[in-house]
Scaffold this active site. Structure first.
Site, PDB file in Angstrom:
ATOM      1  N   SER A  22      -0.374   0.426   2.571  1.00 26.70           N
ATOM      2  CA  SER A  22      -1.701  -0.206   2.491  1.00 26.70           C
ATOM      3  C   SER A  22      -1.610  -1.615   3.059  1.00 26.70           C
ATOM      4  CB  SER A  22      -2.163  -0.276   1.031  1.00 26.70           C
ATOM      5  OG  SER A  22      -3.343  -1.058   0.911  1.00 26.70           O
ATOM      6  N   TYR A  49      -0.886  -2.724  -7.501  1.00 34.19           N
ATOM      7  CA  TYR A  49      -0.961  -1.736  -6.422  1.00 34.19           C
ATOM      8  C   TYR A  49      -0.356  -2.309  -5.141  1.00 34.19           C
ATOM      9  CZ  TYR A  49      -3.215   1.245  -2.864  1.00 34.19           C
ATOM     10  OH  TYR A  49      -3.478   2.064  -1.794  1.00 34.19           O
TER      11      TYR A  49
END
Length: 262
Positions: A157, A171
């Site tokens: 990501s 995350y």
């Protein structure tokens, strides 16, 4: 070409191999499964709980003449991962590609409010799963183990670079671990016929944002992006298929940022 058996590929004469995509029932995973099917791969659609979504992806691949099956497995569990890969061996043939796509996030939060239970869930889904699946893939594809080589693509990501302050620092940290694993494993198996790369999607129109409590997050942030729009899952899928394919045969340990310039 004959279509008398289950594994016939009526739309091309040179099947590209077998690819396992974790968390492929929706979003980027589903888009990747559909595109892989179109490119001639035999596709395993892994899912953890939503059987109907996975079945829908399989049906879509088959409707276009491809070969696919859905396999339920929690990729954070060693025994279930072993069963998943054994099913692919038996039903689709020798593995040539793995896409570590399964992952999750939780509601937007500052770091000071994140507890141990949430951290354990985030680490398991976003770190443990890719490690366990990569291990199984290496045992099958590495020339050191008698395999014929292959490719692993990790879905990281843009958060791994940006940190996601006030939203998902946990995350982002987990995806940073995926980046480190990508680089380390790429070097570890570079001379064993396996290429390991990663894509780092930015703000993509998928359902993951609802898990964070803001389903409209992409639209809110899009005006501040260099390209002034969010991305589509299909745009990430194209990058993943490039990294799986022979077109990237001299590429390993690399990262493609699919983030609209963010």
């Amino acid at each position: 070409m004959s279509t008398s058996n289950e594994f016939a590929q009526p739309h091309r004469s040179d099947p590209s191999g077998v690819v396992l995509i974790t968390g492929a029932g929706r979003g980027i995973g589903a888009a990747t499964a559909l595109l892989a099917g179109r490119r001639g791969y035999r596709v395993c659609v892994n899912y953890r709980s939503d059987e109907a979504a996975a079945a829908s992806v399989v049906d879509a691949v088959r409707a276009e003449g491809g070969v696919a099956l859905a396999v339920r497995a929690d990729v954070t569990r060693t025994a279930e991962v072993a069963r998943l890969f054994a099913t692919v061996d038996a039903e689709l043939g020798p593995l040539t590609g793995l896409v570590n796509n399964a992952g999750t996030l939780e509601r937007q939060s500052r770091l000071e409010d994140i507890d141990e239970e949430r951290l354990n869930r985030i680490w398991a889904a976003n770190i443990t799963g890719p490690f366990l699946c990569a291990a199984q893939a290496v045992r099958r594809m590495s020339t050191r183990h008698g395999g014929q080589g292959g490719a692993i693509v990790n879905v990281s990501s843009a958060a791994s670079r940006l940190g996601s302050p006030n939203e998902y620092v946990d995350y982002a940290a987990a995806k940073g671990a995926v980046d480190s694993m990508t680089r380390g494993l790429a070097l570890e198996v570079a001379d064993e016929g396996i290429r390991v790369n990663a894509v780092r999607p930015g703000l993509i129109h998928t359902g993951i944002h609802a898990l964070g409590g803001e389903p409209g997050r992409v639209d809110r942030v899009a005006p501040n992006l260099p390209m002034k729009r969010g991305g589509q899952p299909e745009e990430v899928a194209e990058a993943i298929l490039f990294l799986l394919s022979p077109a990237s045969s001299y590429t390993t340990g690399a990262f493609l940022d699919i983030a609209g310039g963010r």
